[in-house]
Each structure stands twice: as C-alpha cells, then as structure tokens.
Motif scaffolding. Sequence first.
Motif, short mmCIF file in Angstrom:
data_model
loop_
_atom_site.label_atom_id
_atom_site.label_comp_id
_atom_site.label_asym_id
_atom_site.label_seq_id
_atom_site.Cartn_x
_atom_site.Cartn_y
_atom_site.Cartn_z
N ARG A 255 20.15 10.11 -1.89
CA ARG A 255 18.80 10.47 -1.14
C ARG A 255 18.10 9.18 -1.12
O ARG A 255 17.88 8.14 -1.66
N VAL A 256 17.21 9.24 0.19
CA VAL A 256 16.55 7.88 0.60
C VAL A 256 15.24 8.49 1.04
O VAL A 256 15.16 9.25 1.77
N SER A 257 13.93 8.10 0.45
CA SER A 257 12.69 8.35 1.15
C SER A 257 12.22 7.17 1.57
O SER A 257 12.12 6.31 0.98
N LEU A 258 11.65 7.13 2.85
CA LEU A 258 10.91 6.21 3.67
C LEU A 258 9.17 6.36 3.71
O LEU A 258 9.02 7.75 3.97
N VAL A 259 8.52 5.73 3.18
CA VAL A 259 7.12 5.64 3.10
C VAL A 259 6.43 4.65 4.03
O VAL A 259 6.71 3.64 3.46
N GLY A 260 5.62 5.29 4.90
CA GLY A 260 4.75 4.26 5.65
C GLY A 260 3.86 4.63 6.48
O GLY A 260 3.60 5.95 6.24
N MET A 261 3.26 4.03 7.41
CA MET A 261 2.11 4.54 8.36
C MET A 261 2.74 4.46 9.71
O MET A 261 3.69 4.22 10.05
N ILE A 262 1.85 5.14 10.59
CA ILE A 262 2.31 5.64 11.79
C ILE A 262 2.78 4.36 12.76
O ILE A 262 3.53 4.72 13.80
N LYS B 286 2.71 1.80 -3.37
CA LYS B 286 1.57 2.49 -4.38
C LYS B 286 1.46 3.91 -4.56
O LYS B 286 1.68 4.78 -5.11
N PHE B 287 1.54 4.31 -2.95
CA PHE B 287 1.36 5.71 -2.75
C PHE B 287 2.89 6.48 -3.24
O PHE B 287 2.78 7.54 -3.67
N ALA B 288 3.89 5.74 -2.89
CA ALA B 288 5.26 6.38 -3.07
C ALA B 288 5.42 6.48 -4.59
O ALA B 288 5.70 7.57 -5.18
N ILE B 289 4.92 5.38 -5.56
CA ILE B 289 5.02 5.46 -6.94
C ILE B 289 4.35 6.63 -7.37
O ILE B 289 4.69 7.50 -8.55
N SER B 290 3.06 7.07 -6.95
CA SER B 290 2.41 8.07 -7.29
C SER B 290 2.68 9.58 -7.04
O SER B 290 2.50 10.32 -7.81
N ILE B 291 3.66 9.49 -5.98
CA ILE B 291 4.00 10.91 -5.62
C ILE B 291 5.71 10.95 -6.38
O ILE B 291 6.10 12.28 -6.19
N ARG C 204 0.73 -1.12 -0.26
CA ARG C 204 0.02 -0.08 0.03
C ARG C 204 0.84 1.28 -0.10
O ARG C 204 0.54 2.33 -0.73
N SER C 205 1.89 1.26 0.93
CA SER C 205 2.66 2.43 0.70
C SER C 205 3.57 2.65 -0.29
O SER C 205 3.90 3.64 -0.88
N LEU D 255 4.62 10.18 5.91
CA LEU D 255 3.84 9.52 6.58
C LEU D 255 2.34 9.55 6.04
O LEU D 255 2.04 10.67 5.61
N ILE D 256 1.55 8.41 5.82
CA ILE D 256 0.52 8.28 5.17
C ILE D 256 -0.42 7.55 6.03
O ILE D 256 -0.17 6.94 7.09
N THR D 257 -1.73 7.46 5.83
CA THR D 257 -2.93 6.86 6.23
C THR D 257 -3.12 5.72 5.74
O THR D 257 -2.72 5.42 4.57
N LEU D 258 -4.04 4.57 6.37
CA LEU D 258 -4.53 3.71 5.54
C LEU D 258 -4.98 3.81 4.26
O LEU D 258 -5.19 3.05 3.31
N LYS D 259 -5.71 4.83 4.25
CA LYS D 259 -6.41 5.37 3.11
C LYS D 259 -5.73 6.13 2.21
O LYS D 259 -5.91 6.70 1.07
N LYS D 260 -4.38 5.88 2.38
CA LYS D 260 -3.07 6.46 1.40
C LYS D 260 -3.33 8.03 1.32
O LYS D 260 -3.22 8.73 0.20
N GLU D 261 -3.65 8.61 2.48
CA GLU D 261 -3.67 10.21 2.44
C GLU D 261 -2.27 10.78 3.11
O GLU D 261 -2.03 10.07 4.10
N LEU D 262 -1.83 11.77 2.54
CA LEU D 262 -0.46 12.21 3.20
C LEU D 262 -0.61 12.96 4.67
O LEU D 262 -1.76 13.78 4.59
#
Length: 373
Positions: free
Chosen positions: A252-259, A217-222, A214-215, A348-355
Amino acid sequence: MKKPPKDLKGLRHGYTTGSNATAAAKAALLSLAYQEKVMEVEIILPNKDLVTFYMKHVEVHHDFAKASIIKDAGDDPDATHLAEIVAEVRWSDEIIIDGGKGVGRATKSGMPIAVGEAAINPVPRKMLREVAEEVLHETRHTGAEIIISVPKGEEIAKKTMNARLGIIGGISILGTRGTVVPFSTAAYRASIAQGVSVAAENGVDHLVLSTGGRSEKFAISIFPELDEGAFVEMGDFVGFSLKQCKSKKRKRVSLVGMIGKFSKVAQGIMMVHSRSAPVDFRFLRELAAKAGADQALQEKVETANTATEAGNIMREAGHDAFFALLCERAAKNCYDHAGGGIEVEVILITLKKELLSRVVYCGPGSEKEGGQS
C-alpha cells in the motif's frame, strides 16, 4: 587548486563528504609517513577529476597523525556545507576503515552498509582504501587504521533523513561521483530510493509519500501507528517514487499533498515540478462541471490564478465532490503508472493542513472515499 565546476546556470559545484574524508585521510597518512605536516593533497575522484584539497589543520605524532578539512558543497543547500571532517590514522597490520564521533552507524537493514557499520558508503570506502594503498606502497608498513569523524556530525544529522533511515549518531560519508551538483535531481531520486529500500527491508508494507514538509507533518498526524521509516518525502517525483514502492513489492502507498501538484497527477503527469507542466485550468473546469458547478462557477475556476484558488472557489460553493473526483483521477493514474498490484491512496489537503478528500484505488471499481471536510 582546481576550482569546482559550474553548471549551465552558473551554480558552483562542490565536493562530497567522501571526497573530503579521502583527502583528509591522505594528508594524515602522508604526514605520518613523512613525520611532517602535509597541508595539501591531490586525489582522483570517482568521476576521474584530479583535485587538490587544502587542509584546515594537521597534527603529527610518532605513532599517529590527524588532518581536518572544511567541506565545500558549492552552491548546493547541503546540510554538511562547511562541516569539518577529520581523519585520524595510525599504522596497523591491515587497512581498517571506521567512523568516529559524528559519523553515524547503521541500525537498520536496507542500506548499502551492514547493520553496525559506520555510515561510510561503499564508494568513499573504496576511495579511502585506495589512498591508503597508495601511501603504504611508499612505506614499510602493510596496513593503516583510518578513523573518520565529524565534530559537529550529530548536530548536522538532525537536519538530514539519517535517523529515519536508521543511521544513528551522526552524518553519513557519501558520494558516488566525488562532486556535489547543486539541486541535483539524481541526489533527490537516490534519497527516495534509499528511503523506500530501508522501509522495505524493515518490513514496512504501507509507505506514505508526501510532496513536502507540511504535507508530511499532516501525514504523520493521520498515521500515528506507522514507524517513521514509512514516511518518505517524494517532492515532485511522484512517478519515480511509485515505481520504487512497486519494485519493492509494497502492498500500500498513500500520497499526501495539495491541489497544485495533485491536479497534475490527476491529469496523468507524474513529474509535478512547476517547470515540468503548468496547472491545466481547463481540466479543473471539467472536474468542476462533473462536480455540479454551473457555468458561472466553472468560468471562475478556469480563470483562477492558482489551483489553490480554484479549489477555494469550489469549496466555498459547497462542491466538495470536486475534490473527491480529483483524488479518484489521481489515485487511478498512480495505480496505472505503477503497473497495478498495489493499493494507492491519495490524500488531498489545504495549505492550512485541512483534509479535503482521500480516496483509495486498487483496481477498476475499487474507489473508496476515505473522508472529506
């Protein structure tokens, strides 16, 4: 037949594609040499186990032979479990090992095989060569051509990371020990290391590490401008993944995930599996206080059932600074864990893939907030 061993949880081990390909090749070579079907063979695995394998099908002709085997991955959720692996052999002047239908080919550097070669990794290649030499010693021949194929390999490969790693046209023939360990930490780490290595070899300076599908897919979108090879699923292995990026001197490294996982990173925990460390709600309360929450709200955060619930409480109260603070802590800890010298971004994103928040850190005083919603 020697049964696959079980681990301490009673999970059954299996055998790698490399072990199965080697067993099929040996059966085919012996069948060609004897001019009769050899349906079972013993091979020595890299871990020194002696294992008997049974063939599904053997075909013998005067000038070539073919054997197929069904891979048993044990209790591991392996994409290649129950895949048919085929070895076709014929005599030659030298030992030749190649891949046929359903075995991918390398199109990017950074892999343990050269660009253009069939995706048969070094240990399986060594195993195949050794069984060929073993059988050749019993014949008057000096060499053999061995072609490994996987009839449904192209379809199976869609469930793997092969395309992202530049392995096109099928699966890889893998294995370093010969056995498959269910839910193997070593295998996951190896997958991360390989993904980072391929990205580095192909000039990718900005890597994006996600905690799951899930995270990612969000990363690819941004980051639509990045090559798919820039995206690596790190799962729970935050610290290991960061050090891989640093060792390859990425910028550079970007980490994408949830709380849930990133609240642990914010505490300095770099292995974020639920069994490794629980969410510290006292820590979340402290962040809530720094974000301006009153005592009542702080207590709600501390007594929340999950980190996600704690985040929802702060979000509904309008305290978005809470998420920025968490990202800042996490980014600094990641930077420090990597040993500095790399720009770290935490998204940091939500379960609904909101930033919720994104913060960049590349040294003391460098925190840059990249947006909230």
